[in-house]
Scaffold this active site. Structure first.
Site, mmCIF file in Angstrom:
data_model
loop_
_atom_site.group_PDB
_atom_site.id
_atom_site.type_symbol
_atom_site.label_atom_id
_atom_site.label_comp_id
_atom_site.label_asym_id
_atom_site.label_seq_id
_atom_site.Cartn_x
_atom_site.Cartn_y
_atom_site.Cartn_z
ATOM 1 N N ASP A 1 32.541 42.684 41.887
ATOM 2 C CA ASP A 1 33.179 41.490 42.421
ATOM 3 C C ASP A 1 34.595 41.834 42.895
ATOM 4 O OD1 ASP A 1 33.016 40.397 39.007
ATOM 5 O OD2 ASP A 1 34.430 41.805 39.900
ATOM 6 N N ASP B 1 38.357 40.554 43.046
ATOM 7 C CA ASP B 1 39.311 39.589 42.510
ATOM 8 C C ASP B 1 40.633 39.677 43.254
ATOM 9 O OD1 ASP B 1 37.470 38.759 40.633
ATOM 10 O OD2 ASP B 1 38.084 40.281 39.182
ATOM 11 N N ASP C 1 44.960 45.939 31.122
ATOM 12 C CA ASP C 1 44.711 46.885 30.036
ATOM 13 C C ASP C 1 44.950 48.350 30.414
ATOM 14 O OD1 ASP C 1 42.428 46.687 31.624
ATOM 15 O OD2 ASP C 1 41.048 46.237 29.977
#
Ligand code: ATP
Ligand code: MG
Length: 436
Positions: A72, A74, A151
């Site tokens: 996907d 983003d 992260d």
């Protein structure tokens, strides 16, 4: 003395780093607009033309740089959700605390997130204490804040639609080049902040075929127990991603290597071969774009435990009751780790209970079993069990023959079933359960 100093020194708040990014111009990276989803491009251009900053960010930039196809796309922007909504008529805002914009193109969704600050909760807490309500503005931040809440370095690269460059605040591009997974900031703090990052690390190591930075790895090993604090709902979401990754086998082996497997799965350590064979089978399915069934995989994971426990209880209970009791206990315990819906639990239970019915080969039983809605999954599991070394080669062979046969051949196979042998015991069991 040291303690005293620690006590009087104000607790250090995360220092506000002044970050200056490295800009990698278009000529120096391989992210091409040809590989970017056309809807995502449309959204990026529209935001840009309206005067906002707009970037692709996260997994899609990482995957494109590594030559993989993103799942996907983003988008991150400095436009606030309401501003995004005003720009797109096909936009829906979701989420309460942090609002995300979903731009809908048929059933395809492009997610647009406003830059977010790192310590979202801390800030909100602070805002609450100050005036008793959440001050929403505190949730949003600058791109410099947004990058620090991510992260891993490889997940923190921004593709700028204004000039097609990549913006790198944390050395993520180097990590990409070295193919290394490195936590942004202090790994211990970041794992503690959100232990799901442990599982994400494993998922990325398997999927991207990269190595792990030694310091990140050290803390990954030391932080395994933190997973106990994560809700079973979030863990299940993460496990679903692993199931669908196409690299499940490698993921499970890494989970095992880092002692994380038993944090998420109830399983029999002596019977991992069935788990691995089921994982390989599911990776093969993903490769040819077939769907994977979480219930089927979980049934395979849990089968050795279910079989052992059922056999134990059979000493004192009729088999169907023994199986029900074993399944209740095992599903309950597994659900404490992963939030399995009722639907999935029922499917696991059925796939497992049909394993016993494969032994009933007399009369009409096999034909009835063929018509069972879970036959296919149960049959697949039977074959994998045989492959994993369970002593059921004859049974699995017979079923394979029966399954592949024409109706005429099936009738002949049923005639040939010997009335003696182990099936006597099964028919006794049938009588008993029917009388219950
Ligand atoms: P994929 O979509 O391939 O599974 P991804 O990295 O895109 O991997 P997402 O869950 O889609 O994973 O998250 C998008 C981005 O959001 C990540 O790349 C990362 O920058 C950030 N992110 C997601 N989850 C976390 C987390 N638990 N902690 C910190 N940052 C996160
Ligand atoms: Mg993603």
């Amino acid at each position: 003395m040291k303690k005293l100093i620690q006590a009087i020194r104000p607790k250090q708040v995360s220092p506000k780093l002044v970050l200056s990014p490295t800009i990698i111009p278009r000529a120096e990276h391989n992210v091409s607009r040809r590989d970017i989803d056309s809807h995502a491009l449309k959204v990026l251009y529209r935001l840009h033309e309206a005067g906002f900053h707009a970037y692709l960010v996260g997994g899609c930039v990482r995957d494109l740089l590594l030559g993989q196809r993103p799942k996907d796309f983003d988008i991150a922007t400095n436009a606030h959700p309401e501003e995004v909504r005003r720009l797109f008529k096909n936009c829906r805002l979701i989420g309460k605390r942090f609002r995300l914009a979903h731009i809908l193109f048929g059933n395809h969704i492009i997610e647009v997130a406003t830059f977010r600050t790192h310590h979202q909760n801390a800030l909100e807490q602070h805002a609450k204490m100050r005036d008793g309500m959440i001050v929403r503005d505190n949730v949003y931040g600058l791109i410099e804040d947004d990058v620090l809440r991510r992260d891993y370095g490889i997940n923190a690269l921004y593709y700028n639609i204004a000039d097609f460059s990549i913006v790198d605040f944390v050395g993520g591009m180097n990590d990409i080049k070295q193919k290394v997974l490195r936590m942004i900031g202090n790994p211990l703090e970041r794992f503690t902040e959100d232990p799901v990052r442990l599982l994400r690390a494993i998922r990325f190591l398997a999927k991207l075929d990269i190595t792990i930075d030694p310091d990140t790895e050290k803390h990954l090993i030391a932080s395994a127990r933190l997973l106990e604090q994560v809700s079973n709902a979030r863990l299940f979401q993460e496990i679903l991603k692993m199931f669908e990754s196409g690299t499940l086998l490698k993921t499970l082996k890494l989970l095992q290597q880092y002692n994380l497997l038993s944090s998420v799965f109830l399983h029999s350590p002596q019977h991992l071969s069935l788990v691995y064979i089921a994982a390989q089978n599911s990776d093969d399915r993903v490769r040819i774009q077939k769907t994977v069934s979480p219930a089927f995989l979980l049934a395979a994971f849990l089968w050795p435990l279910l079989a052992t426990k059922t056999a134990e209880l059979e000493g004192v209970l009729p088999r169907s009751l023994a199986f029900d009791t074993a399944a209740n206990d095992i599903l309950k315990e597994q659900t404490q780790k992963l939030a399995l819906s009722r639907l999935i639990q029922t499917a696991i239970r059925e796939i497992a209970s049909l394993q016993f019915r494969f032994h009933l080969r007399r009369g009409n039983a096999p034909l009835k079993l063929l018509d069972h809605p879970r036959f296919r999954a149960a049959y697949d599991l039977l074959l994998l069990r045989a492959e994993s070394g369970e002593p059921i080669a004859e049974l699995a062979g017979w079923w394979k023959q029966f399954h592949d046969a024409t109706t005429e051949e099936q009738l002949q196979l049923l005639k040939d079933v010997k009335p003696s042998g182990p099936f006597k015991k099964r028919s006794k069991f049938r009588k008993r359960t029917q009388n219950r």
